[in-house]
Design an enzyme around this catalytic site. Structure first.
Site, PDB file in Angstrom:
ATOM      1  N   HIS A   5       0.834  -1.225   0.000  1.00 28.90           N
ATOM      2  CA  HIS A   5       0.000   0.000   0.000  1.00 28.90           C
ATOM      3  C   HIS A   5       0.857   1.259   0.000  1.00 28.90           C
ATOM      4  CE1 HIS A   5      -3.191  -2.761   1.100  1.00 28.90           C
ATOM      5  NE2 HIS A   5      -2.527  -3.127   2.170  1.00 28.90           N
ATOM      6  N   HIS A  42       5.843   6.483   6.369  1.00 30.14           N
ATOM      7  CA  HIS A  42       5.427   6.058   5.036  1.00 30.14           C
ATOM      8  C   HIS A  42       4.849   7.262   4.305  1.00 30.14           C
ATOM      9  CE1 HIS A  42       1.795   5.815   7.519  1.00 30.14           C
ATOM     10  NE2 HIS A  42       1.211   6.263   6.413  1.00 30.14           N
ATOM     11  N   HIS A  80       2.014   8.867   1.159  1.00 22.05           N
ATOM     12  CA  HIS A  80       0.842   8.735   0.280  1.00 22.05           C
ATOM     13  C   HIS A  80       1.110   9.673  -0.898  1.00 22.05           C
ATOM     14  CE1 HIS A  80      -1.562   6.727   3.448  1.00 22.05           C
ATOM     15  NE2 HIS A  80      -0.743   7.428   4.222  1.00 22.05           N
ATOM     16  N   GLU A 107      -3.195  13.389   1.623  1.00 22.76           N
ATOM     17  CA  GLU A 107      -4.467  12.927   2.210  1.00 22.76           C
ATOM     18  C   GLU A 107      -5.195  14.132   2.802  1.00 22.76           C
ATOM     19  OE1 GLU A 107      -3.540   9.167   4.509  1.00 22.76           O
ATOM     20  OE2 GLU A 107      -4.641   8.589   2.723  1.00 22.76           O
ATOM     21  N   HIS A 128       3.832  10.512   6.477  1.00 27.90           N
ATOM     22  CA  HIS A 128       3.251  10.253   7.800  1.00 27.90           C
ATOM     23  C   HIS A 128       4.279   9.588   8.694  1.00 27.90           C
ATOM     24  CE1 HIS A 128      -1.116  10.202   6.117  1.00 27.90           C
ATOM     25  NE2 HIS A 128      -0.680  11.431   6.368  1.00 27.90           N
ATOM     26  N   THR A 151      -5.720   6.456   8.403  1.00 30.97           N
ATOM     27  CA  THR A 151      -6.378   6.755   7.124  1.00 30.97           C
ATOM     28  C   THR A 151      -6.423   5.537   6.212  1.00 30.97           C
ATOM     29  OG1 THR A 151      -4.340   7.361   5.982  1.00 30.97           O
ATOM     30  CG2 THR A 151      -5.480   9.117   7.200  1.00 30.97           C
ATOM     31  N   THR A 152      -5.913   4.407   6.718  1.00 33.21           N
ATOM     32  CA  THR A 152      -6.102   3.170   5.964  1.00 33.21           C
ATOM     33  C   THR A 152      -6.649   2.144   6.950  1.00 33.21           C
ATOM     34  OG1 THR A 152      -3.980   2.111   6.473  1.00 33.21           O
ATOM     35  CG2 THR A 152      -3.991   3.706   4.672  1.00 33.21           C
TER      36      THR A 152
HETATM   37  C1  LIG Z   1       0.612   2.496  10.780  1.00 35.89           C
HETATM   38  C2  LIG Z   1      -0.601   2.989  10.051  1.00 35.89           C
HETATM   39  C3  LIG Z   1      -1.630   2.122   9.723  1.00 35.89           C
HETATM   40  C4  LIG Z   1      -2.728   2.632   9.061  1.00 35.89           C
HETATM   41  N1  LIG Z   1      -2.784   3.954   8.721  1.00 35.89           N
HETATM   42  C5  LIG Z   1      -1.749   4.748   9.067  1.00 35.89           C
HETATM   43  S1  LIG Z   1      -1.835   6.429   8.649  1.00 35.89           S
HETATM   44  N2  LIG Z   1      -2.005   6.534   7.077  1.00 35.89           N
HETATM   45  O1  LIG Z   1      -3.024   6.972   9.260  1.00 35.89           O
HETATM   46  O2  LIG Z   1      -0.604   7.043   9.084  1.00 35.89           O
HETATM   47  N3  LIG Z   1      -0.669   4.303   9.727  1.00 35.89           N
HETATM   48 ZN   LIG Z   2      -0.465   7.372   6.189  1.00 31.76          ZN
END
Ligand SMILES: Cc1ccnc(S(N)(=O)=O)n1
Ligand SMILES: [Zn+2]
Length: 240
Positions: free
Chosen positions: A64, A94, A96, A106, A119, A178-179
């Site tokens: 992802h 990570h 996006h 996002e 993020h 957000t995922t």
């Molecule tokens: C570790 C993790 C899982 C899901 N989503 C996120 S996020 N995109 O909100 O940072 N981080």
């Molecule tokens: Zn994220």
């Protein structure tokens, strides 16, 4: 099958509620941030970010996004201050991103998106014993969001310390991952000042493939961002 999710037509953000009903909750992320509707809060002290001795473990494509994991066995790399009552430990960061232009972040600011969003995910190791436990608690996680916009400058490597913009002014609000699993456990801290990355670096992100190596249908990993979610009466605070 099961809880597979993605960013495509069939498995994308508009269908996540089927396996993750919290997708329609009251503190979902991301949101559209409207600066002059954010309330300046003098109680918000400065953000304190200490990544000096951070120890990255690996970089991987989790299907992802591209993720860099850190050793979170002690308080070496923490964020504190701002809206946070405790220090939060860096676990991973990570990105996006989108396929082109100003699409890919996002969070949006007055409807404007950026090419990408970084993020940095932290967890409250003072109150919770593991990341897993923290990830389902309302004050368990703190994610630092940093906008990336395309320009011709370079950024040196992935040491998160040098990924920070000059100003640490921020917006903050209570939200979610957000995922999937979309847990409503995140204190969001979004820096106002974006960092500049080159089109070359953005191009590299866009080159990543969605699926792990062994999967044979190679889909381009682009547009791995969830659109803004309803604010549902939440306050967005601004650092002074
Ligand atoms: C570790 C993790 C899982 C899901 N989503 C996120 S996020 N995109 O909100 O940072 N981080
Ligand atoms: Zn994220």
């Amino acid at each position: 099958t099961g809880h597979h999710w993605g960013y495509g037509k069939e498995d994308g953000p508009s269908s996540w509620y089927k396996n993750y009903p919290v997708a329609e909750g009251n503190r979902q992320s991301p949101i559209d941030i409207v600066p002059n509707e954010a309330s300046r809060d003098r109680d918000l002290g400065p953000l304190m970010i200490n990544y000096d001795h951070c120890t990255s473990i690996n970089i991987s494509n989790n299907g992802h996004s591209v993720v860099v994991e850190f050793n979170d066995s002690d308080d070496r790399s923490v964020i504190k201050g701002g809206p946070l009552d405790n220090p939060y430990r860096l676990k991973q960061f990570h990105f996006h991103w989108g396929g082109k232009g100003h699409e890919g972040s996002e969070h949006t600011v007055s409807g404007k998106g950026f090419a990408s969003e970084l993020h940095l995910v932290h967890w409250n190791a003072v109150k919770y014993k593991t990341y897993g436990e923290a990830s389902t608690a309302p004050d368990g996680l703190a994610v630092l969001g940093i906008f990336l916009e395309g320009s011709i400058t370079d950024f040196k490597g992935f040491n998160p310390k040098c990924l920070l913009p000059s100003s640490l002014h921020f917006w903050t609000y209570l939200g979610s991952l957000t995922t999937p699993p979309l847990h409503e456990s995140v204190i969001w801290i979004v820096l106002k000042e974006p960092i500049e990355v080159s089109e070359k670096q953005l191009g590299m992100l866009r080159m990543l493939l969605f699926t792990e190596e062994e999967d044979n249908q190679k889909m381009r990993m682009e547009n791995n961002f969830r659109p803004p979610q309803p604010l549902k009466g939440r306050r967005v605070r601004s650092s002074n």
